[in-house]
Design a protein around this motif. Sequence first.
Motif, PDB file in Angstrom:
ATOM      1  N   LYS A   1       7.690  10.831  -6.476  1.00  0.00           N
ATOM      2  CA  LYS A   1       8.072  11.534  -7.999  1.00  0.00           C
ATOM      3  C   LYS A   1       6.620  11.583  -8.874  1.00  0.00           C
ATOM      4  CE  LYS A   1      10.844  12.150 -12.123  1.00  0.00           C
ATOM      5  NZ  LYS A   1      12.059  11.638 -12.714  1.00  0.00           N
ATOM      6  N   TYR A   2       6.382  10.141  -8.894  1.00  0.00           N
ATOM      7  CA  TYR A   2       5.141  10.051  -9.614  1.00  0.00           C
ATOM      8  C   TYR A   2       3.839  10.755  -9.122  1.00  0.00           C
ATOM      9  CZ  TYR A   2       1.658   7.341 -12.418  1.00  0.00           C
ATOM     10  OH  TYR A   2       0.476   7.202 -13.232  1.00  0.00           O
ATOM     11  N   LEU A   3       3.649  10.800  -7.956  1.00  0.00           N
ATOM     12  CA  LEU A   3       2.590  11.126  -7.428  1.00  0.00           C
ATOM     13  C   LEU A   3       2.528  12.612  -7.048  1.00  0.00           C
ATOM     14  CD1 LEU A   3       1.031   8.345  -5.091  1.00  0.00           C
ATOM     15  CD2 LEU A   3       0.486   8.742  -7.323  1.00  0.00           C
ATOM     16  N   GLY A   4       3.580  13.098  -6.919  1.00  0.00           N
ATOM     17  CA  GLY A   4       3.988  14.709  -6.531  1.00  0.00           C
ATOM     18  C   GLY A   4       3.971  14.999  -5.054  1.00  0.00           C
ATOM     19  N   LEU A   5       3.993  14.008  -4.255  1.00  0.00           N
ATOM     20  CA  LEU A   5       4.055  14.349  -2.868  1.00  0.00           C
ATOM     21  C   LEU A   5       5.038  13.092  -2.187  1.00  0.00           C
ATOM     22  CD1 LEU A   5       0.852  13.468  -0.860  1.00  0.00           C
ATOM     23  CD2 LEU A   5       1.624  12.256  -3.013  1.00  0.00           C
ATOM     24  N   PRO A   6       5.464  13.410  -1.084  1.00  0.00           N
ATOM     25  CA  PRO A   6       6.394  12.609  -0.375  1.00  0.00           C
ATOM     26  C   PRO A   6       5.122  11.459   0.172  1.00  0.00           C
ATOM     27  CG  PRO A   6       6.774  14.813   0.704  1.00  0.00           C
ATOM     28  CD  PRO A   6       5.490  14.895  -0.181  1.00  0.00           C
ATOM     29  N   CYS A   7       5.877  10.196  -0.423  1.00  0.00           N
ATOM     30  CA  CYS A   7       5.136   9.142   0.006  1.00  0.00           C
ATOM     31  C   CYS A   7       5.814   7.926   0.410  1.00  0.00           C
ATOM     32  CB  CYS A   7       3.826   8.673  -1.057  1.00  0.00           C
ATOM     33  SG  CYS A   7       4.241   8.583  -2.516  1.00  0.00           S
ATOM     34  N   ARG A   8       5.331   6.669   0.863  1.00  0.00           N
ATOM     35  CA  ARG A   8       6.087   5.607   1.228  1.00  0.00           C
ATOM     36  C   ARG A   8       5.168   4.304   0.647  1.00  0.00           C
ATOM     37  NH1 ARG A   8       7.344   6.828   7.326  1.00  0.00           N
ATOM     38  NH2 ARG A   8       8.682   8.659   7.043  1.00  0.00           N
ATOM     39  N   LEU A   9       5.834   3.407   0.209  1.00  0.00           N
ATOM     40  CA  LEU A   9       5.429   1.911  -0.079  1.00  0.00           C
ATOM     41  C   LEU A   9       5.611   1.112   1.356  1.00  0.00           C
ATOM     42  CD1 LEU A   9       3.989   0.278  -2.242  1.00  0.00           C
ATOM     43  CD2 LEU A   9       6.472  -0.756  -2.865  1.00  0.00           C
ATOM     44  N   VAL A  10       4.521   0.540   1.590  1.00  0.00           N
ATOM     45  CA  VAL A  10       4.669  -0.345   2.844  1.00  0.00           C
ATOM     46  C   VAL A  10       4.058  -1.685   2.338  1.00  0.00           C
ATOM     47  CG1 VAL A  10       4.456   1.619   4.452  1.00  0.00           C
ATOM     48  CG2 VAL A  10       2.300   0.636   3.903  1.00  0.00           C
ATOM     49  N   TYR A  11       4.277  -2.686   3.380  1.00  0.00           N
ATOM     50  CA  TYR A  11       4.298  -4.078   3.322  1.00  0.00           C
ATOM     51  C   TYR A  11       3.361  -4.725   4.236  1.00  0.00           C
ATOM     52  CZ  TYR A  11       5.009  -9.143   2.069  1.00  0.00           C
ATOM     53  OH  TYR A  11       5.009 -10.378   1.706  1.00  0.00           O
ATOM     54  N   MET A  12       2.328  -5.476   4.006  1.00  0.00           N
ATOM     55  CA  MET A  12       1.787  -6.264   5.225  1.00  0.00           C
ATOM     56  C   MET A  12       2.379  -7.615   5.169  1.00  0.00           C
ATOM     57  SD  MET A  12      -2.313  -7.520   5.458  1.00  0.00           S
ATOM     58  CE  MET A  12      -2.963  -5.744   6.262  1.00  0.00           C
ATOM     59  N   ASP A  13       3.080  -8.387   6.290  1.00  0.00           N
ATOM     60  CA  ASP A  13       3.515  -9.381   6.359  1.00  0.00           C
ATOM     61  C   ASP A  13       2.689 -10.420   7.330  1.00  0.00           C
ATOM     62  OD1 ASP A  13       4.261  -8.279   8.572  1.00  0.00           O
ATOM     63  OD2 ASP A  13       6.175  -9.136   8.868  1.00  0.00           O
ATOM     64  N   ALA A  14       3.061 -11.417   7.565  1.00  0.00           N
ATOM     65  CA  ALA A  14       2.106 -12.422   8.256  1.00  0.00           C
ATOM     66  C   ALA A  14       2.062 -11.995   9.613  1.00  0.00           C
ATOM     67  CB  ALA A  14       2.810 -13.678   8.433  1.00  0.00           C
ATOM     68  N   GLU A  15       2.906 -11.220  10.394  1.00  0.00           N
ATOM     69  CA  GLU A  15       2.921 -10.435  11.734  1.00  0.00           C
ATOM     70  C   GLU A  15       1.967  -9.205  11.621  1.00  0.00           C
ATOM     71  OE1 GLU A  15       6.573  -9.882  13.822  1.00  0.00           O
ATOM     72  OE2 GLU A  15       7.364 -11.511  12.741  1.00  0.00           O
ATOM     73  N   CYS A  16       1.676  -8.896  10.667  1.00  0.00           N
ATOM     74  CA  CYS A  16       0.656  -7.567  10.766  1.00  0.00           C
ATOM     75  C   CYS A  16      -0.716  -8.069  10.250  1.00  0.00           C
ATOM     76  CB  CYS A  16       1.155  -6.542   9.444  1.00  0.00           C
ATOM     77  SG  CYS A  16      -0.111  -5.290   9.304  1.00  0.00           S
ATOM     78  N   VAL A  17      -1.552  -7.977  11.468  1.00  0.00           N
ATOM     79  CA  VAL A  17      -2.938  -8.431  11.284  1.00  0.00           C
ATOM     80  C   VAL A  17      -3.942  -7.282  11.418  1.00  0.00           C
ATOM     81  CG1 VAL A  17      -4.692 -10.100  12.376  1.00  0.00           C
ATOM     82  CG2 VAL A  17      -2.044 -10.645  12.249  1.00  0.00           C
ATOM     83  N   ARG A  18      -4.609  -7.333  10.289  1.00  0.00           N
ATOM     84  CA  ARG A  18      -6.015  -6.259  10.402  1.00  0.00           C
ATOM     85  C   ARG A  18      -6.938  -7.130  10.364  1.00  0.00           C
ATOM     86  NH1 ARG A  18      -7.906  -3.410   5.086  1.00  0.00           N
ATOM     87  NH2 ARG A  18      -9.418  -1.714   5.881  1.00  0.00           N
ATOM     88  N   SER A  19      -7.998  -6.832  11.257  1.00  0.00           N
ATOM     89  CA  SER A  19      -9.247  -7.603  11.452  1.00  0.00           C
ATOM     90  C   SER A  19     -10.165  -6.898  10.681  1.00  0.00           C
ATOM     91  CB  SER A  19      -9.627  -7.724  12.737  1.00  0.00           C
ATOM     92  OG  SER A  19      -8.468  -8.246  13.715  1.00  0.00           O
TER      93      SER A  19
ATOM     94  N   MET B   1       0.833  -0.988  -0.012  1.00  0.00           N
ATOM     95  CA  MET B   1      -0.009   0.015  -0.099  1.00  0.00           C
ATOM     96  C   MET B   1       0.884   1.387  -0.161  1.00  0.00           C
ATOM     97  SD  MET B   1      -2.972   0.964   2.612  1.00  0.00           S
ATOM     98  CE  MET B   1      -1.762   1.176   4.161  1.00  0.00           C
ATOM     99  N   VAL B   2       0.529   2.361  -0.662  1.00  0.00           N
ATOM    100  CA  VAL B   2       1.072   3.496  -0.662  1.00  0.00           C
ATOM    101  C   VAL B   2       0.459   4.536   0.470  1.00  0.00           C
ATOM    102  CG1 VAL B   2       1.536   5.514  -1.897  1.00  0.00           C
ATOM    103  CG2 VAL B   2       1.475   3.354  -3.273  1.00  0.00           C
ATOM    104  N   THR B   3       1.476   5.042   1.169  1.00  0.00           N
ATOM    105  CA  THR B   3       1.049   5.998   2.429  1.00  0.00           C
ATOM    106  C   THR B   3       1.784   7.313   2.176  1.00  0.00           C
ATOM    107  OG1 THR B   3       2.644   5.616   4.097  1.00  0.00           O
ATOM    108  CG2 THR B   3       0.877   3.944   3.881  1.00  0.00           C
TER     109      THR B   3
END
Length: 268
Positions: free
Chosen positions: A115-133, A40-42
């Motif tokens: 650069k593509y979106l024109g604002l500071p952003c990050r790409l983040v990753y959901m691994d097995a330890e990251c749980v969203r209910s 996801m991009v944040t």
Amino acid sequence: MAEQARVSGIFLYPVKSTAGIAVSEASVEPRGLTGDRRWMVTDHYGDFLTAREFPKLVRVLAEPREDRLRLTAPGMRPVETKIPDPGSPRQPVTVWNDCCDVLTAGTEVNGWLSKYLGLPCRLVYMDAECVRSIGGARDEGEVSFADNHPLLIISSDSLDDLNRRLSSPLDMRRFRPNLVADGAGAYAEDAWQRIRVGEAVFRAAERCDRCALTTIDPDSAEKHPQQEPLRTLSVYRRDADGGVYFGRNLIPERLGRVRVGDPLEILA
């Protein structure tokens, strides 16, 4: 007839809001199809970004490659990033009302996206330890970075019915399903309670309340000037709660492989 329905399409969206990838088969995990919306991009503060606010995201193609992810987009050179090591530092991010501790991708891909979106952003990753209910309730199950539920299914007959009402037909990419069913009948998915597809069994959750993302052309990233298809859908698919519904969310009950051509069996 519903008993003749078959899966005609399977789609993954490796990064939330980016272009879909058609695959011939996929594995079903508790939080959705393997590889679906695990990235996801944040923004710089950790708040999630989507194509609702940044339509250009729909023109980013994210392709998983073993232990890494390759991104391409118009006017940009390709970039690759490795899946972060589980021992890497974590950071909190927000997805709607949920907070998750995720892993952050490398600085090169973050600079590429900024650069593509024109604002500071990050790409983040959901691994097995990251749980969203789902809905904040662990007993309901898990979900990836998808908006609400692990999977979305749409009948191709539903789209055919919609297109007969539109002046210019739209393709299924507008609606970003994971599974497409042929031969089920228009809006048959509204009534499903449980279905079997290949080795997997799903519980049908809420119908999918559609948003402005459906009005964005996946090829040009331009918004429809008349707000189609929402404008037409709102005439005959608006519920008493004000939502405009198209497609059905699914929660896995039994895991396994699903393949294009698998029969879709209505269990309840």
